[in-house]
Motif scaffolding. Structure first.
Motif, mmCIF file in Angstrom:
data_model
loop_
_atom_site.group_PDB
_atom_site.id
_atom_site.type_symbol
_atom_site.label_atom_id
_atom_site.label_comp_id
_atom_site.label_asym_id
_atom_site.label_seq_id
_atom_site.Cartn_x
_atom_site.Cartn_y
_atom_site.Cartn_z
ATOM 1 N N GLU A 69 41.814 49.811 42.597
ATOM 2 C CA GLU A 69 40.985 50.614 43.549
ATOM 3 C C GLU A 69 39.700 50.227 43.438
ATOM 4 O OE1 GLU A 69 41.989 54.989 43.279
ATOM 5 O OE2 GLU A 69 43.758 54.606 44.386
ATOM 6 N N PRO B 164 39.835 49.841 52.005
ATOM 7 C CA PRO B 164 38.604 49.964 51.167
ATOM 8 C C PRO B 164 37.637 48.539 51.350
ATOM 9 C CG PRO B 164 40.823 50.342 50.077
ATOM 10 C CD PRO B 164 41.234 50.063 51.426
ATOM 11 N N ASN B 165 38.205 47.419 51.151
ATOM 12 C CA ASN B 165 37.422 46.446 50.707
ATOM 13 C C ASN B 165 36.603 46.076 51.917
ATOM 14 O OD1 ASN B 165 39.625 45.510 51.794
ATOM 15 N ND2 ASN B 165 39.596 43.406 50.970
ATOM 16 N N ALA C 8 38.386 47.606 42.287
ATOM 17 C CA ALA C 8 38.390 46.069 42.754
ATOM 18 C C ALA C 8 38.305 45.947 44.259
ATOM 19 C CB ALA C 8 39.338 45.290 42.276
ATOM 20 N N ALA C 9 39.085 46.976 44.706
ATOM 21 C CA ALA C 9 39.156 47.006 46.445
ATOM 22 C C ALA C 9 37.677 47.792 47.079
ATOM 23 C CB ALA C 9 40.093 47.724 47.117
ATOM 24 N N ASP C 10 37.207 48.849 46.207
ATOM 25 C CA ASP C 10 36.128 49.299 46.525
ATOM 26 C C ASP C 10 34.820 48.426 46.677
ATOM 27 O OD1 ASP C 10 34.866 52.052 47.056
ATOM 28 O OD2 ASP C 10 33.763 51.649 45.307
ATOM 29 N N LEU C 11 35.005 47.404 45.407
ATOM 30 C CA LEU C 11 33.993 46.523 45.451
ATOM 31 C C LEU C 11 34.124 45.202 46.155
ATOM 32 C CD1 LEU C 11 33.238 47.186 41.623
ATOM 33 C CD2 LEU C 11 31.937 47.630 43.403
ATOM 34 N N TYR C 12 34.776 45.342 47.121
ATOM 35 C CA TYR C 12 35.114 44.341 48.405
ATOM 36 C C TYR C 12 35.950 43.188 48.022
ATOM 37 C CZ TYR C 12 30.766 46.904 49.349
ATOM 38 O OH TYR C 12 30.075 47.838 49.629
ATOM 39 N N ALA C 13 36.915 43.381 46.960
ATOM 40 C CA ALA C 13 37.933 42.395 46.346
ATOM 41 C C ALA C 13 38.888 42.280 47.250
ATOM 42 C CB ALA C 13 38.247 42.566 45.291
ATOM 43 N N SER C 14 39.510 41.399 47.819
ATOM 44 C CA SER C 14 40.819 41.215 48.566
ATOM 45 C C SER C 14 41.995 41.428 47.739
ATOM 46 C CB SER C 14 40.989 39.856 49.356
ATOM 47 O OG SER C 14 40.984 38.928 48.242
ATOM 48 N N PHE D 119 41.196 54.991 50.305
ATOM 49 C CA PHE D 119 42.083 54.735 49.239
ATOM 50 C C PHE D 119 43.426 55.472 50.145
ATOM 51 C CE2 PHE D 119 38.767 54.511 46.286
ATOM 52 C CZ PHE D 119 38.636 53.207 46.221
ATOM 53 N N ARG E 265 35.103 48.577 53.694
ATOM 54 C CA ARG E 265 34.000 49.607 53.851
ATOM 55 C C ARG E 265 32.801 49.631 52.937
ATOM 56 N NH1 ARG E 265 37.943 54.956 54.956
ATOM 57 N NH2 ARG E 265 39.504 54.058 55.899
ATOM 58 N N PRO E 266 31.581 49.812 53.931
ATOM 59 C CA PRO E 266 30.441 49.329 53.196
ATOM 60 C C PRO E 266 30.094 50.708 52.411
ATOM 61 C CG PRO E 266 29.783 49.956 55.312
ATOM 62 C CD PRO E 266 31.296 49.798 55.416
ATOM 63 N N VAL E 267 31.055 51.367 51.748
ATOM 64 C CA VAL E 267 30.648 52.274 50.543
ATOM 65 C C VAL E 267 31.412 52.138 49.252
ATOM 66 C CG1 VAL E 267 30.946 54.298 52.441
ATOM 67 C CG2 VAL E 267 32.890 53.535 51.101
ATOM 68 N N ASN E 268 30.664 52.576 48.225
ATOM 69 C CA ASN E 268 31.036 52.436 46.864
ATOM 70 C C ASN E 268 31.520 53.686 46.282
ATOM 71 O OD1 ASN E 268 29.057 49.622 46.925
ATOM 72 N ND2 ASN E 268 31.215 49.485 46.778
ATOM 73 N N THR E 269 32.234 53.500 45.216
ATOM 74 C CA THR E 269 32.769 54.799 44.535
ATOM 75 C C THR E 269 32.539 54.793 42.910
ATOM 76 O OG1 THR E 269 34.684 54.911 46.083
ATOM 77 C CG2 THR E 269 34.705 56.222 44.219
ATOM 78 N N PRO F 297 25.187 50.291 48.779
ATOM 79 C CA PRO F 297 26.157 50.817 49.604
ATOM 80 C C PRO F 297 25.200 51.834 50.734
ATOM 81 C CG PRO F 297 26.394 51.867 47.880
ATOM 82 C CD PRO F 297 25.473 50.682 47.500
#
Lengths: 355, 307
Positions: free
Chosen positions: B207, A74-75, B209-215, A54, A77-81, A154
């Motif tokens: 954020e 971020p989308n 959504a982006a973290d969960l691989y969404a474009s 981010f 990267r094989p990490v989750n938050t 992840p």
């Protein structure tokens, strides 16, 4: 594959002229419960957000199992938050929230649904699968956030103060649960908190951060018992910082003169120097004795009742205050206010700090 | 909920109940005088007989509605056929208002998004800039638009002088001119409600959504749009409904081929040639259409609220 899950090397993050992170280097091991601990505004959340993607970094590199991910969005990267305020999608029910990441990864509906069932069971939310986030309690929302982040399996799970919105009892219960989930899943956890108790009880290792700089990295015991500098000693738990004059340092031991004039030898932190310095002694490691056979002398000036324990503040002759923790029991002698007492501590209980 | 409870308790107490009714009086007067009375009058007029020099005769008649839906020939004694003239005008109005709403949304959403994502002071400045033109009377603005886009207006002259075109583009008196006029008239009604929704939007959701691989596009479609939907729907209603009944833009910018409901109604009440009951009937038909749309929207809203 290496044993290092996340390798942060020389990361600097600037916002204009403000330095949020200053040359941070850190290696987080695979399958580790790693905590970033520090006061608010110290840069720990910024560091987490640079791993998530981010925030971009001004200098340095971030490697995830060897791959440099610093330039990935971020989308990718094989990490989750797990977000601080959970950031659950308000228009989706629990199932759809948890399924979201799985579908984005291209899983088909059946596979994703099966995985959702698995994760909801792990966080014990199976019966709430159809609820909207607004129909759940804070603790339940927190677990949905956890389930949603765990579902895609992840490589590293990032947790941004996930417990700060919960009340005390719940927080304590969730701590144990989080630890257990980390053990069960074997996923590397990077946990951000400003709560030292949380950090000490949950983590395999802790990184203490202040002013955007890494202060110390180590196990809970190392950080508590062998703090490397004044900030760490003061921030983790309670400690007495006693002014001393260091006359000699050799083989990691320091010889110093206490305010009472007594000479004392104890371990020194790396980088400690001769001259004026500070000894850190935890209140529970200080013993009260008769004045004659003691290192320091003073008058009891205050008693603070803590339930199982009691804090006695002793004002030394030079007006410095030393806190002593004693157990509350009928057999312990608790000095009354104004009584002259002597204070003793073992060499192993004290430590010369870097200022 | 708590508020409702307190009120019902208070109304059990006779003193407060009396005071409550008294305090409601101004609202009842406003609603009665400005809403119920005029709309009621129109409803009654639509069922009366027309007076030939404008006005009405107090005699019940379905002639106005009959005229709208059926064609009975020049002398009114042919077998009834469906009258398409007015239905076509309605259809055209819906189409024009729909196109205007679509373009308002297309331009309004990014605008609102842009403003809502500015910080503090610059946000107020942008909002202020959006509202400035609306301090000028709608008639003046519509006439200015007419001067801008006419064959010898600044737009065409500019395009000709730069050599992009050799003959003026004929915009005035076309459907496009009317759509442009409606778009310009009602754009802020789209921007402001969407702005209000976007301002409340929690950017941590993007954020997440982006973290969960969404474009970015998936985030927009699956997270942002559903969350700010109430603002979008409110904006669309606020643009569509007045566009449907607008008469300034079609009157000034359009021609005979772009005739809309607003102008049809206006014509029935202006001058001696008017037909008051028919104008009232057209108004009532328009009103019921709008109510159907709004009721549908309200139903949808309460449904999503119940979930």
């Amino acid at each position: 594959m290496t044993d290092v899950a996340v390798d942060i090397s020389n990361v600097t993050k600037m916002y204009g002229s403000f330095t949020a992170l200053k040359d941070v280097s850190l290696a987080i091991q695979d399958n580790e419960f790693f905590t970033l601990l520090g006061p608010s505004g110290c840069g720990k959340t910024t560091l987490l957000r640079t791993i998530a993607g981010f925030e971009d970094i001004t200098k340095g590199a971030i490697r995830l199992y060897g791959d440099n991910i610093a330039d990935l969005p971020p989308n990718k990267r094989p990490v989750n938050t797990v977000f601080q305020q959970y950031a659950l999608f308000p228009h989706m029910n629990v199932t759809d929230n948890v399924k979201f990441g799985l579908l984005r990864l291209g899983q088909d509906e059946a596979t994703a649904s099966a995985r959702v069932g698995e994760v909801l069971e792990l966080v014990q939310l199976t019966q709430f699968a159809d609820r909207l986030p607004s129909q759940l309690s804070g603790g339940q929302q927190q677990r949905v956030a956890l389930a949603r982040a765990l579902a895609p399996n992840p490589k590293v799970l990032l947790l941004d103060e996930p417990l700060s919105a919960l009340d005390l009892k719940l927080r304590q219960a969730v701590r144990l649960e989080l630890q257990q989930i980390q053990h069960e899943t074997g996923i590397t956890f990077i946990f951000v908190t400003h709560d030292q108790e949380e950090a000490l009880t949950m983590s395999d290792r802790i990184a203490v951060i202040a002013d955007g700089r890494l202060q110390q990295v180590g196990s809970a015991r190392e950080i508590y018992e062998a703090p490397s500098n004044k900030f760490v000693a003061d921030f983790i738990g309670e400690t007495n910082l006693i002014d001393v004059t260091v006359t000699d340092i050799s083989n990691g031991n320091a010889t110093c003169t206490l305010p009472s004039g007594a000479t004392f030898t104890c371990p020194a932190a790396d980088g400690a120097q001769k001259g004026a310095g500070h000894l850190s002694v935890r209140p529970e490691r200080v013993a009260m004795t008769k004045p004659a056979k003691s290192l320091l002398q003073g008058k009891a000036s205050r008693q603070i009742y803590l339930g199982t324990d009691m804090h006695v503040e002793v004002t030394l002759d030079d007006q410095e205050v030393v806190t002593v923790r004693v157990q509350n029991s009928e057999t312990t002698h608790i000095p009354s206010i104004g009584e002259t007492v002597g204070l003793n501590f073992e060499a192993g209980a004290a430590r010369l700090l870097v200022d | 909920m708590a508020g409702a409870l307190t009120t019902s308790k208070a109304s059990n107490n006779s003193t407060y109940a009396g005071l409550g009714n008294l305090l409601m009086l101004p609202s009842w007067l406003v609603i009665g005088f400005f809403l119920v009375l005029p709309v009621g009058m129109m409803l009654i007029y639509s069922f009366l007989t027309k007076e030939f020099r404008g006005g009405i005769i107090w005699e019940f008649s379905l002639a106005a509605y009959d005229q709208f839906f059926f064609d009975r020939g020049l002398f009114g004694d042919d077998p009834a056929r469906i009258e398409w003239t007015y239905i076509k005008i309605f259809w055209r109005s819906i189409w024009q208002a729909g196109v205007a709403t679509f373009f308002c949304l297309l331009i309004g959403f990014p605008t609102a998004w842009f403003i809502a994502t500015r910080t503090g002071n610059s946000r107020s400045i942008w909002l202020f800039l959006i509202t400035i033109p609306y301090w000028v009377n709608l008639l003046i603005r519509t006439i200015s638009m007419k001067f801008l886009i006419r064959d010898t207006g600044p737009l065409n002259e500019f395009l000709i002088s730069t050599g992009i075109i050799s003959d003026p583009i004929h915009i005035i008196n076309t459907n496009f001119a009317v759509q442009l006029g409606l778009f310009y008239s009602y754009l802020p009604f789209m921007v402001l409600p969407i702005y209000a929704s976007v301002e409340r939007y929690n950017f941590a959701l993007s954020e997440a959504a982006a973290d969960l691989y969404a474009s970015r596009i998936t985030t927009l479609r699956q997270i942002i749009l559903p969350t700010v939907k109430p603002g979008i729907i409110a904006g669309c209603i606020l643009v569509f409904v007045p566009s449907l009944g607008a008469f300034l833009a079609p009157d000034l910018l359009g021609g005979a081929k772009t005739f809309m409901i607003g102008s049809l109604i206006e014509e029935q009440f202006k001058g001696n040639a008017g037909n008051w009951p028919f104008g009232a009937a057209v108004s009532m038909i328009l009103l019921s259409m709008v109510l159907i749309v709004l009721t549908y929207y309200a139903r949808q809203q309460s449904k999503s609220g119940e979930r």
